[in-house]
Write an enzyme that holds these catalytic residues in place. Structure first.
Site, PDB file in Angstrom:
ATOM      1  N   THR A 269       7.714 -61.402  35.633  1.00  0.00           N
ATOM      2  CA  THR A 269       7.999 -60.418  37.205  1.00  0.00           C
ATOM      3  C   THR A 269       9.410 -61.926  37.309  1.00  0.00           C
ATOM      4  O   THR A 269      10.364 -61.793  38.048  1.00  0.00           O
ATOM      5  CB  THR A 269       6.843 -60.703  37.275  1.00  0.00           C
ATOM      6  OG1 THR A 269       5.403 -59.948  37.415  1.00  0.00           O
ATOM      7  CG2 THR A 269       7.386 -60.204  39.524  1.00  0.00           C
TER       8      THR A 269
ATOM      9  N   ARG B  21      15.251 -58.559  32.588  1.00  0.00           N
ATOM     10  CA  ARG B  21      14.769 -60.036  33.813  1.00  0.00           C
ATOM     11  C   ARG B  21      15.277 -61.212  33.195  1.00  0.00           C
ATOM     12  O   ARG B  21      15.905 -61.864  33.873  1.00  0.00           O
ATOM     13  CB  ARG B  21      13.712 -59.858  34.038  1.00  0.00           C
ATOM     14  CG  ARG B  21      13.514 -59.124  35.100  1.00  0.00           C
ATOM     15  CD  ARG B  21      11.359 -58.551  35.149  1.00  0.00           C
ATOM     16  NE  ARG B  21      11.807 -57.910  36.338  1.00  0.00           N
ATOM     17  CZ  ARG B  21      10.452 -57.688  36.914  1.00  0.00           C
ATOM     18  NH1 ARG B  21       9.228 -57.798  36.468  1.00  0.00           N
ATOM     19  NH2 ARG B  21      10.007 -56.160  37.868  1.00  0.00           N
TER      20      ARG B  21
ATOM     21  N   ASN C 273      14.381 -59.531  40.756  1.00  0.00           N
ATOM     22  CA  ASN C 273      14.731 -59.232  39.258  1.00  0.00           C
ATOM     23  C   ASN C 273      15.118 -58.716  38.395  1.00  0.00           C
ATOM     24  O   ASN C 273      14.773 -57.199  37.739  1.00  0.00           O
ATOM     25  CB  ASN C 273      12.414 -59.273  38.865  1.00  0.00           C
ATOM     26  CG  ASN C 273      12.156 -58.601  40.047  1.00  0.00           C
ATOM     27  OD1 ASN C 273      12.695 -57.563  40.906  1.00  0.00           O
ATOM     28  ND2 ASN C 273      10.468 -58.855  39.416  1.00  0.00           N
TER      29      ASN C 273
ATOM     30  N   ARG D 193       7.770 -51.872  30.927  1.00  0.00           N
ATOM     31  CA  ARG D 193       7.040 -53.193  31.031  1.00  0.00           C
ATOM     32  C   ARG D 193       7.513 -54.568  29.728  1.00  0.00           C
ATOM     33  O   ARG D 193       8.371 -55.980  29.874  1.00  0.00           O
ATOM     34  CB  ARG D 193       6.087 -53.592  31.349  1.00  0.00           C
ATOM     35  CG  ARG D 193       5.108 -53.008  32.089  1.00  0.00           C
ATOM     36  CD  ARG D 193       5.321 -53.548  33.535  1.00  0.00           C
ATOM     37  NE  ARG D 193       4.913 -54.358  34.017  1.00  0.00           N
ATOM     38  CZ  ARG D 193       4.863 -54.734  35.063  1.00  0.00           C
ATOM     39  NH1 ARG D 193       5.692 -53.983  36.806  1.00  0.00           N
ATOM     40  NH2 ARG D 193       5.066 -56.112  35.103  1.00  0.00           N
TER      41      ARG D 193
ATOM     42  N   HIS E 235      12.023 -52.330  39.360  1.00  0.00           N
ATOM     43  CA  HIS E 235      10.761 -52.248  39.626  1.00  0.00           C
ATOM     44  C   HIS E 235      10.042 -51.166  38.090  1.00  0.00           C
ATOM     45  O   HIS E 235      10.939 -49.876  37.923  1.00  0.00           O
ATOM     46  CB  HIS E 235      10.807 -51.383  40.452  1.00  0.00           C
ATOM     47  CG  HIS E 235       9.000 -50.963  40.794  1.00  0.00           C
ATOM     48  ND1 HIS E 235       7.999 -51.446  40.611  1.00  0.00           N
ATOM     49  CD2 HIS E 235       8.216 -49.614  40.209  1.00  0.00           C
ATOM     50  CE1 HIS E 235       7.204 -50.796  40.734  1.00  0.00           C
ATOM     51  NE2 HIS E 235       6.801 -49.758  40.551  1.00  0.00           N
TER      52      HIS E 235
ATOM     53  N   LYS F 272      16.763 -52.462  40.887  1.00  0.00           N
ATOM     54  CA  LYS F 272      16.820 -52.235  42.183  1.00  0.00           C
ATOM     55  C   LYS F 272      18.515 -52.593  43.327  1.00  0.00           C
ATOM     56  O   LYS F 272      19.187 -52.918  42.067  1.00  0.00           O
ATOM     57  CB  LYS F 272      16.117 -53.710  42.259  1.00  0.00           C
ATOM     58  CG  LYS F 272      14.117 -53.365  42.097  1.00  0.00           C
ATOM     59  CD  LYS F 272      13.930 -54.629  42.426  1.00  0.00           C
ATOM     60  CE  LYS F 272      12.123 -54.733  42.099  1.00  0.00           C
ATOM     61  NZ  LYS F 272      11.472 -55.751  41.389  1.00  0.00           N
TER      62      LYS F 272
HETATM   63  P1  ADP Z   1       6.324 -56.969  38.989  1.00  0.00           P
HETATM   64  O1  ADP Z   1       7.886 -56.164  39.460  1.00  0.00           O
HETATM   65  O2  ADP Z   1       6.538 -57.262  37.789  1.00  0.00           O
HETATM   66  O3  ADP Z   1       5.429 -55.360  38.762  1.00  0.00           O
HETATM   67  P2  ADP Z   1       4.960 -57.709  41.440  1.00  0.00           P
HETATM   68  O4  ADP Z   1       4.176 -55.855  41.423  1.00  0.00           O
HETATM   69  O5  ADP Z   1       4.067 -58.668  41.465  1.00  0.00           O
HETATM   70  O6  ADP Z   1       5.548 -57.582  39.856  1.00  0.00           O
HETATM   71  O7  ADP Z   1       5.450 -57.879  42.145  1.00  0.00           O
HETATM   72  C1  ADP Z   1       6.327 -56.336  43.184  1.00  0.00           C
HETATM   73  C2  ADP Z   1       8.156 -57.673  42.938  1.00  0.00           C
HETATM   74  O8  ADP Z   1       7.505 -57.948  43.898  1.00  0.00           O
HETATM   75  C3  ADP Z   1       8.096 -58.506  42.240  1.00  0.00           C
HETATM   76  O9  ADP Z   1       9.148 -57.509  40.799  1.00  0.00           O
HETATM   77  C4  ADP Z   1       9.058 -59.239  42.920  1.00  0.00           C
HETATM   78  O10 ADP Z   1      10.361 -58.050  43.276  1.00  0.00           O
HETATM   79  C5  ADP Z   1       8.368 -59.229  43.941  1.00  0.00           C
HETATM   80  N1  ADP Z   1       7.634 -60.598  44.365  1.00  0.00           N
HETATM   81  C6  ADP Z   1       6.384 -60.426  42.762  1.00  0.00           C
HETATM   82  N2  ADP Z   1       6.472 -62.167  42.957  1.00  0.00           N
HETATM   83  C7  ADP Z   1       6.567 -62.421  44.115  1.00  0.00           C
HETATM   84  C8  ADP Z   1       7.571 -63.630  44.922  1.00  0.00           C
HETATM   85  N3  ADP Z   1       6.341 -64.861  44.687  1.00  0.00           N
HETATM   86  N4  ADP Z   1       7.523 -64.107  46.011  1.00  0.00           N
HETATM   87  C9  ADP Z   1       8.183 -63.705  45.904  1.00  0.00           C
HETATM   88  N5  ADP Z   1       8.884 -61.972  45.905  1.00  0.00           N
HETATM   89  C10 ADP Z   1       7.741 -62.049  44.815  1.00  0.00           C
HETATM   90 MG    MG Z   2       4.210 -54.616  39.905  1.00  0.00          MG
END
Ligand code: ADP
Ligand code: MG
Length: 192
Positions: A125, A136, A156, A119, A159, A9
């Site tokens: 996340t 992360r 973070n 992962r 993706h 990202k």
């Molecule tokens: P991951 O990236 O771990 O698969 P998700 O698919 O749940 O997580 O969410 C996608 C992305 O959205 C996250 O990587 C993060 O950048 C953002 N995100 C997730 N939850 C939140 C939140 N509560 N507030 C702000 N950004 C969030």
């Molecule tokens: Mg996701």
């Protein structure tokens, strides 16, 4: 063999962490089979974070509520809602702003159990909950509370497709079949 989509990202690229991050995947045996450095438009971002995937939106909303509860913060006061879907929709907009803000490096990685393996290397996340040793956890401390107070997505760094099904949906959004390459890495001989 499994394939998964990784995106470095904008924060990863602008912090100069691309090499460090790719190294961690490569050393675990994940094979790069596709890659592109690109600026993402809102159309691709919108498809990548689909507005109609309720479980994804509610999942983000849920993570926000859990983090707010831990911080003793009131989601209604700070975000105007405690409905996981409403919060998820709000976050989706911030996510689209985030991923389109600067160039990203998209990769397809391949290995047995690639989705789970990536992962594990990437971490939770919420960087705050991501243990040391994960990407992360080692390079970020962001949380829902910090991010949502500033009305932005959690930074973070990476993706990574969350499931095999998600990978099968995401990879063709980013890469044509002709851009994904087959070749052998030397470890494959050792592992046979
Ligand atoms: P991951 O990236 O771990 O698969 P998700 O698919 O749940 O997580 O969410 C996608 C992305 O959205 C996250 O990587 C993060 O950048 C953002 N995100 C997730 N939850 C939140 C939140 N509560 N507030 C702000 N950004 C969030
Ligand atoms: Mg996701």
């Amino acid at each position: 063999m499994e394939q998964t989509l990784i995106i470095l990202k904008p924060d990863a690229v602008s912090r100069g962490l691309s090499g460090e991050i790719i190294k961690r995947f490569e050393q675990a045996g994940l094979k790069i089979v596709a890659g592109r450095f690109q600026k993402v438009d809102r159309e691709l971002a919108g498809k990548h974070y689909p507005a109609d995937r309720e479980s994804f939106l509610r999942g983000m909303g849920q993570k926000t509520l859990e983090n707010y509860e831990k911080m003793g913060a009131d989601p209604v006061k700070m975000l105007g809602s405690k409905d996981t879907l409403e919060i998820g929709k709000m976050i989706r907009e911030w996510l689209i702003d985030y991923i389109t803000s600067a160039p990203v490096l998209a990769l397809v990685l391949e290995a047995p159990h690639a989705v789970e393996l990536v992962r594990k290397i990437g971490g939770h996340t919420l960087p705050l909950l991501s243990p040391p040793g994960t990407i992360r956890g080692d390079f970020a401390y962001d949380s829902s509370f910090l991010a949502n107070t500033a009305k932005r997505a959690i930074k973070n760094l990476v993706h990574a497709s969350g499931s095999v099904e998600e990978a099968k949906y995401e990879i063709p959004l980013w890469f044509k079949a002709s851009e994904i390459h087959a070749y052998e890495r030397v470890e494959e001989k050792v592992m046979r």
